[in-house]
Design a protein around this motif. Structure first.
Motif, PDB file in Angstrom:
ATOM      1  N   VAL A  92       0.668  -0.933   0.318  1.00 24.07           N
ATOM      2  CA  VAL A  92       0.497   0.061   0.173  1.00 24.07           C
ATOM      3  C   VAL A  92       1.031   1.393  -0.244  1.00 24.07           C
ATOM      4  CG1 VAL A  92      -1.558   0.815   1.344  1.00 24.07           C
ATOM      5  CG2 VAL A  92      -2.230  -0.727   1.278  1.00 24.07           C
ATOM      6  N   SER A  93       0.946   2.521  -0.777  1.00 29.96           N
ATOM      7  CA  SER A  93       1.239   3.895  -0.639  1.00 29.96           C
ATOM      8  C   SER A  93       0.706   4.662   0.152  1.00 29.96           C
ATOM      9  CB  SER A  93       1.161   4.212  -2.784  1.00 29.96           C
ATOM     10  OG  SER A  93       1.046   3.323  -3.428  1.00 29.96           O
ATOM     11  N   ALA A  94       1.045   6.184   0.494  1.00 27.92           N
ATOM     12  CA  ALA A  94       0.023   6.445   1.050  1.00 27.92           C
ATOM     13  C   ALA A  94      -0.954   7.101   0.875  1.00 27.92           C
ATOM     14  CB  ALA A  94       1.093   8.252   0.965  1.00 27.92           C
ATOM     15  N   MET A  95      -1.479   7.423   1.976  1.00 27.82           N
ATOM     16  CA  MET A  95      -3.079   7.995   0.713  1.00 27.82           C
ATOM     17  C   MET A  95      -3.073   9.281   0.500  1.00 27.82           C
ATOM     18  SD  MET A  95      -5.440   7.021   3.905  1.00 27.82           S
ATOM     19  CE  MET A  95      -5.889   5.940   4.455  1.00 27.82           C
ATOM     20  N   GLY A  99      12.413   6.044  -4.523  1.00 31.43           N
ATOM     21  CA  GLY A  99      11.732   6.867  -5.396  1.00 31.43           C
ATOM     22  C   GLY A  99      10.415   7.058  -5.890  1.00 31.43           C
ATOM     23  N   ARG A 100       9.985   8.301  -5.774  1.00 32.05           N
ATOM     24  CA  ARG A 100       8.606   8.275  -6.451  1.00 32.05           C
ATOM     25  C   ARG A 100       7.882   7.295  -6.842  1.00 32.05           C
ATOM     26  NH1 ARG A 100       5.795  13.191  -4.432  1.00 32.05           N
ATOM     27  NH2 ARG A 100       4.446  11.670  -4.601  1.00 32.05           N
ATOM     28  N   GLU A 101       6.980   6.792  -6.654  1.00 31.25           N
ATOM     29  CA  GLU A 101       6.279   6.402  -6.940  1.00 31.25           C
ATOM     30  C   GLU A 101       6.723   4.877  -6.954  1.00 31.25           C
ATOM     31  OE1 GLU A 101       3.082   6.990  -8.127  1.00 31.25           O
ATOM     32  OE2 GLU A 101       4.085   9.005  -7.780  1.00 31.25           O
ATOM     33  N   GLY A 102       7.270   4.680  -5.669  1.00 28.35           N
ATOM     34  CA  GLY A 102       8.469   3.324  -5.641  1.00 28.35           C
ATOM     35  C   GLY A 102       7.358   2.428  -5.091  1.00 28.35           C
ATOM     36  N   SER A 103       6.182   2.291  -4.931  1.00 23.22           N
ATOM     37  CA  SER A 103       5.406   1.218  -4.092  1.00 23.22           C
ATOM     38  C   SER A 103       5.658   0.579  -5.424  1.00 23.22           C
ATOM     39  CB  SER A 103       3.886   2.307  -3.977  1.00 23.22           C
ATOM     40  OG  SER A 103       4.116   2.763  -3.018  1.00 23.22           O
ATOM     41  N   ASP A 104       5.179   0.186  -6.647  1.00 25.53           N
ATOM     42  CA  ASP A 104       4.833  -0.996  -7.842  1.00 25.53           C
ATOM     43  C   ASP A 104       6.203  -1.677  -7.142  1.00 25.53           C
ATOM     44  OD1 ASP A 104       2.630   0.594  -8.109  1.00 25.53           O
ATOM     45  OD2 ASP A 104       4.056   0.927 -10.368  1.00 25.53           O
ATOM     46  N   GLY A 143       4.394   0.174   0.597  1.00 29.62           N
ATOM     47  CA  GLY A 143       5.202   0.130  -0.325  1.00 29.62           C
ATOM     48  C   GLY A 143       6.383   1.260  -0.396  1.00 29.62           C
ATOM     49  N   PHE A 144       6.831   1.628  -0.905  1.00 36.82           N
ATOM     50  CA  PHE A 144       7.983   3.096  -1.232  1.00 36.82           C
ATOM     51  C   PHE A 144       9.173   2.949   0.251  1.00 36.82           C
ATOM     52  CE2 PHE A 144       7.271   7.371  -0.855  1.00 36.82           C
ATOM     53  CZ  PHE A 144       9.145   8.035  -1.286  1.00 36.82           C
ATOM     54  N   ILE A 145       9.003   2.196   0.600  1.00 37.02           N
ATOM     55  CA  ILE A 145      10.299   2.587   1.901  1.00 37.02           C
ATOM     56  C   ILE A 145      11.152   1.256   2.214  1.00 37.02           C
ATOM     57  CG2 ILE A 145       8.788   4.529   2.539  1.00 37.02           C
ATOM     58  CD1 ILE A 145       8.412   2.819   5.147  1.00 37.02           C
ATOM     59  N   GLY A 171       4.096   8.846   5.423  1.00 33.53           N
ATOM     60  CA  GLY A 171       2.654   8.399   4.646  1.00 33.53           C
ATOM     61  C   GLY A 171       1.847   6.916   4.714  1.00 33.53           C
ATOM     62  N   GLU A 172       2.981   6.139   4.326  1.00 31.23           N
ATOM     63  CA  GLU A 172       2.984   4.738   4.429  1.00 31.23           C
ATOM     64  C   GLU A 172       2.288   4.394   5.377  1.00 31.23           C
ATOM     65  OE1 GLU A 172       4.369   6.393   1.486  1.00 31.23           O
ATOM     66  OE2 GLU A 172       4.274   5.414   0.204  1.00 31.23           O
ATOM     67  N   LEU A 173       3.156   4.562   6.465  1.00 30.97           N
ATOM     68  CA  LEU A 173       3.634   3.965   7.532  1.00 30.97           C
ATOM     69  C   LEU A 173       1.682   4.122   8.335  1.00 30.97           C
ATOM     70  CD1 LEU A 173       6.684   4.732   9.682  1.00 30.97           C
ATOM     71  CD2 LEU A 173       6.099   2.768   8.727  1.00 30.97           C
TER      72      LEU A 173
END
Ligand code: ASP
Ligand code: MG
Length: 415
Positions: free
Chosen positions: A36-39, A195-200, A181-183, A119-121
């Motif tokens: 999951v990414s940030a909301m 990197g931005r949009e890194g959750s994928d 995601g992302f972190i 954001g993701e946490l």
């Protein structure tokens, strides 16, 4: 095991979070790891906090709307006596506030990762709790303990060995999980981001490590289209895309998939589906082995907010390999990627993403050695598998600053 990824748009408010549960109900009994990414636009909002904080400005007013938005969602999703999620999220906001009351520790990128990772946490706490309370049992995982990276803050690279060990030790068969995601984190357990949009990319890394059956990225579009419907009319669904084609499209800026995402999947031949969270039964697109594109259509990509930088030698000498290597070294040092480049005898032009923070510093560095002119706020259009009509479609009635045609790709920078 399947890996699902839900991005910011799919969890932007309480109804969207409810919809995630609805999507998951289409997969009863399946082992799923949910990334999951940030909301909504939380990451952008947190970026603003980092900028202010690093300038030693007061950020309380910037934090307030972020906190309010999350607690509004919590209040809509949970009854007041479900203290756990309130507490969990309260703790995270308190940690964030404590960081912001102190002094920035480390360089800008390190501070960025420390703050933006919240954001993701926060989002995963909410999503995981909501799914549990709606009967979809799952465990919340902390990606900072699973995804180990180097210390290249903001653009961290995966340390595969450690990550593999942690992930395989942690993830157990038969369970379902929710993870950010992302972190990730470095060896000292400082948070890092990919990197931005890194959750994928996180979804793809986890799928690789776990030998997942497939990855599904849930989007607000029916799948991968031959252009972003927000920008182009009459877009069509690309039903099948080869890994290679997808990497190229991502490289040119197709925002559907993070450029790094495909590589690990390709290596293990794990298919990547892109499906609509609004219509989970729709076919979607599948990225895998096979033909480049089905159907074979021109693909349109527009990159806004570009900067076109033209670099010339001070003494009007020819631009030679020496200069180019020096310029690319500077790009590398600033972590910028070239979206298009073109050389002439005494100058060379580069179209780059115009980053609020990086561009001014980059220009300053280049100006130490060269004559530099630049146009900000320009657009880069790319058409892959172009034909005459598709070329016209992007260039007609626009002021063309730079144009390039190769065997299967057409690119144009417009004012
Ligand atoms: N939240 C991060 C971003 O907005 C990562 C992601 O969404 O994939 O860039
Ligand atoms: Mg996001």
């Amino acid at each position: 095991m399947k890996v699902f990824k839900f991005g910011g748009a799919s969890i932007k408010d309480a109804d969207s979070v409810r919809n995630v549960a609805n999507v998951l109900n289409h997969f009863p009994g399946e082992e799923i790891l949910i990334v999951v990414s940030a909301m909504g636009k939380t990451t952008n909002a947190l970026e603003k906090i980092v900028e202010s904080f690093c300038k030693r400005k007061e950020v309380t007013e910037l934090l307030k709307p972020i906190r309010e938005m999350h607690f509004e969602i919590i209040n809509e999703l949970f009854s007041a006596d479900e203290h756990r999620v309130h507490n969990d999220v309260e703790i995270l906001f308190t940690q964030l506030e404590i960081i912001c009351q102190g002094k920035p520790e480390g360089n800008f990128n390190q501070v960025y990762d420390q703050i933006v990772s919240y954001g993701e946490l926060i989002s995963t706490k909410i999503v995981s709790s909501y799914l549990n309370s709606s009967g979809y049992q799952n465990k919340w995982l902390d990606a900072r303990r699973l995804i180990r990276t180097d210390q290249n803050y903001r653009f961290a690279r995966i340390q595969w060995q450690f990550t593999m060990r942690m992930v395989t030790e942690t993830i157990q068969k038969g369970n379902r999980y929710v993870v950010q995601g992302f972190i990730g984190s470095d060896d000292d357990l400082n948070p890092t981001t990919l990197g931005r949009e890194g959750s994928d990319y996180t979804a793809s890394v986890l799928a690789y490590v776990l030998d997942a059956k497939e990855v599904v990225i849930w989007k607000d579009v029916p799948g991968v289209l031959n252009g972003d419907p927000k920008t182009f009319d009459n877009t069509q669904l690309l039903e099948e895309i080869s890994y290679r084609e997808a990497i190229e499209l991502a490289y040119y800026g197709a925002s559907v998939i993070h450029p790094k995402t495909i590589q690990p999947l390709q290596e293990k031949k794990i298919p990547l589906r892109v499906k609509s969270f609004i219509n989970p039964e729709g076919k979607g697109s599948i990225i895998g082995k096979g033909k480049p594109l089905k159907p074979l259509l021109p693909c349109y990509i527009k990159k806004d907010n570009q900067v076109l930088i033209t670099i010339a030698t001070r003494d009007l000498a020819f631009i030679v390999e020496d200069h180019l290597s020096m310029i690319y070294k500077i790009f590398h040092q600033f972590g910028v990627r070239v979206n298009m480049s073109q050389n002439s005898a005494i100058s060379t032009s580069f179209c780059l993403n115009n980053d609020r923070i990086i561009t001014p510093r980059l220009l300053e560095e280049l100006q130490k050695e060269f004559d530099v002119t630049f146009n900000e706020g320009v657009c880069l259009y790319t058409v892959k598998h172009y034909d005459e009509a598709s070329r016209k479609r992007v260039s007609k009635d626009r002021e063309i600053i730079l144009e390039q045609v190769t065997r299967d790709t057409y690119q144009v920078v417009t004012a």
